[in-house]
Design an enzyme around this catalytic site. Structure first.
Site, mmCIF file in Angstrom:
data_model
loop_
_atom_site.group_PDB
_atom_site.id
_atom_site.type_symbol
_atom_site.label_atom_id
_atom_site.label_comp_id
_atom_site.label_asym_id
_atom_site.label_seq_id
_atom_site.Cartn_x
_atom_site.Cartn_y
_atom_site.Cartn_z
ATOM 1 N N GLY A 143 0.827 -1.200 0.000
ATOM 2 C CA GLY A 143 0.000 0.000 0.000
ATOM 3 C C GLY A 143 0.853 1.238 0.000
ATOM 4 O O GLY A 143 1.935 1.254 -0.569
ATOM 5 N N ASP A 169 -9.784 6.889 6.632
ATOM 6 C CA ASP A 169 -9.502 6.176 5.379
ATOM 7 C C ASP A 169 -10.351 4.918 5.262
ATOM 8 O O ASP A 169 -9.857 3.844 4.919
ATOM 9 C CB ASP A 169 -8.010 5.842 5.269
HETATM 10 P P1 ADP Z 1 -1.508 0.549 3.543
HETATM 11 O O1 ADP Z 1 -1.352 1.733 4.434
HETATM 12 O O2 ADP Z 1 -0.254 0.222 2.831
HETATM 13 O O3 ADP Z 1 -2.738 0.617 2.685
HETATM 14 P P2 ADP Z 1 -2.836 -1.632 4.954
HETATM 15 O O4 ADP Z 1 -2.743 -1.795 6.434
HETATM 16 O O5 ADP Z 1 -4.156 -1.166 4.388
HETATM 17 O O6 ADP Z 1 -1.639 -0.686 4.516
HETATM 18 O O7 ADP Z 1 -2.434 -3.000 4.264
HETATM 19 C C1 ADP Z 1 -2.407 -3.165 2.852
HETATM 20 C C2 ADP Z 1 -3.171 -4.419 2.454
HETATM 21 O O8 ADP Z 1 -2.565 -5.573 3.064
HETATM 22 C C3 ADP Z 1 -4.627 -4.442 2.918
HETATM 23 O O9 ADP Z 1 -5.481 -3.792 1.977
HETATM 24 C C4 ADP Z 1 -4.895 -5.939 3.019
HETATM 25 O O10 ADP Z 1 -5.197 -6.480 1.740
HETATM 26 C C5 ADP Z 1 -3.560 -6.497 3.474
HETATM 27 N N1 ADP Z 1 -3.532 -6.632 4.948
HETATM 28 C C6 ADP Z 1 -3.251 -5.662 5.838
HETATM 29 N N2 ADP Z 1 -3.329 -6.101 7.112
HETATM 30 C C7 ADP Z 1 -3.671 -7.407 7.023
HETATM 31 C C8 ADP Z 1 -3.945 -8.441 7.998
HETATM 32 N N3 ADP Z 1 -3.857 -8.205 9.303
HETATM 33 N N4 ADP Z 1 -4.266 -9.658 7.545
HETATM 34 C C9 ADP Z 1 -4.362 -9.900 6.218
HETATM 35 N N5 ADP Z 1 -4.152 -8.985 5.267
HETATM 36 C C10 ADP Z 1 -3.803 -7.740 5.648
HETATM 37 MG MG MG Z 2 -4.723 0.447 3.212
#
Ligand code: ADP
Ligand code: MG
Length: 317
Positions: free
Chosen positions: A34, A163
């Site tokens: 992300g 968000d």
């Molecule tokens: P960013 O700030 O980069 O968007 P996120 O926390 O939204 O970070 O994580 C990016 C993606 O990774 C999420 O949209 C999801 O698909 C996956 N992801 C994040 N946290 C988890 C989790 N705890 N378990 C499984 N998938 C996760």
């Molecule tokens: Mg995200």
């Protein structure tokens, strides 16, 4: 045990916080990339437990540890709820980082810092994008109830998420939904007098008051995003897919009507109102466009996608 002053980041609360190495985990696969992190599915070697590791990206940081990550950790540490993702610990990799081929990567002397989360099988966008996927009304109700319960918990704890969108709503194979990605979240006070940035929330889910440049806002900004998601689940695709801010506002006005002093008292004092005020009359068409929706769903949606943020009914109580 060290005790931090109120409001201070305290990573020493439990003995393992921030002290274990990422080597306690075996990375299985990368699951998401992300805005500032890479996310991996990993297994804790000692217990076999599957977790998600979110790497804190440090490459663009000149000023040390990124403020966004500090905020995210600080906020997640105080939130404990079944509909909010659980941050289990922070781990570090002290030595040179290796890339897939075993070569040290460009970041080698900085080491890496990871947030360890409970693992969730899907995110809502990934689920909805599956070919032929259409959620049933009971399924949508179930996700919406959990989304609203989690968000209510954040708001009573004075945290704005800022968000809310499908890729930040994680879902496991039992149908549990949890709010995640608190990278843009921040604490707020109830008096709404603080100036906050209006450049938050992914464009398609951003409410009209932010698009019009307000810097004083509250929990209603998250409720708008919830309304967008609710409509999207019923409609099968995003309802306001704008390509830039002016187009985004226009899409909102086409469905919700143009704002004026009657339907939104005070709107003419919002910074950019005059720049974006439509030149032709535009009436609210929500009921007409979504007439095929379930009657009760439509009523709820009417209350969520309200232009005037002070009239938004929070959590539908
Ligand atoms: P960013 O700030 O980069 O968007 P996120 O926390 O939204 O970070 O994580 C990016 C993606 O990774 C999420 O949209 C999801 O698909 C996956 N992801 C994040 N946290 C988890 C989790 N705890 N378990 C499984 N998938 C996760
Ligand atoms: Mg995200």
């Amino acid at each position: 045990m060290a005790i931090a002053a109120p409001g201070q980041l305290n990573l020493n609360e439990s003995p393992s916080w921030g002290s274990r190495s990422v080597d306690c985990f075996e990375k299985l696969e990368q699951i998401g990339e992300g805005t500032y992190g890479q996310v991996y599915m990993a297994k804790e070697i000692k217990t076999g437990e599957i977790v998600a590791l979110k790497k804190i990206r440090m490459d663009n940081e000149r000023e040390g540890f990124p403020i966004t990550a500090i905020r995210e950790i600080k906020i997640l540490k105080k939130l404990h709820h079944e509909n909010v993702i659980k941050l289990k610990e922070i781990v570090t990799s002290p030595g040179p980082e290796k890339d897939e081929q075993g070569r040290p990567d460009g970041n080698k002397y900085k080491g890496g810092i990871y947030m360890v989360f409970e693992y969730m099988d899907h995110d809502l966008t990934g689920l909805a994008d599956r070919p032929g996927m259409r959620f049933s009304v009971p399924q949508i109700k179930c996700y919406m109830r959990q989304l609203l319960t989690g968000l209510h918990y954040c708001h009573v704890n004075q945290v704005l998420h800022r968000d809310i969108k499908g890729s930040n709503l994680l879902i496991d194979n039992e149908g549990n939904l949890k709010l995640a990605d608190f990278g843009l979240a921040r604490s707020f006070s109830n008096d709404h007098n603080a100036n906050l940035t209006n450049r938050v929330i992914t464009l398609w889910y951003r409410p009209p008051e932010l698009l019009l440049g307000t810097t004083k806002y509250g929990p209603a900004v998250d409720m708008w995003s919830v309304g967008c998601i609710f409509a999207e689940l019923l409609h099968g695709k995003p309802i306001f897919p704008g390509k830039d801010e002016p187009e985004q506002l226009n899409k909102i006005f086409e469905l919700c009507g143009a704002p004026d002093e009657v339907n939104w008292p005070g709107v003419s004092k919002i910074p950019w109102y005059n720049n974006f005020k439509p030149t032709r009359p535009m009436k609210r068409r929500l009921r007409e466009v979504f007439r095929h929706f379930d009657r009760h769903a439509l009523e709820l949606l009417e209350r969520m996608l309200t232009l005037d943020p002070s009239q938004v009914s929070l959590y539908l109580t």
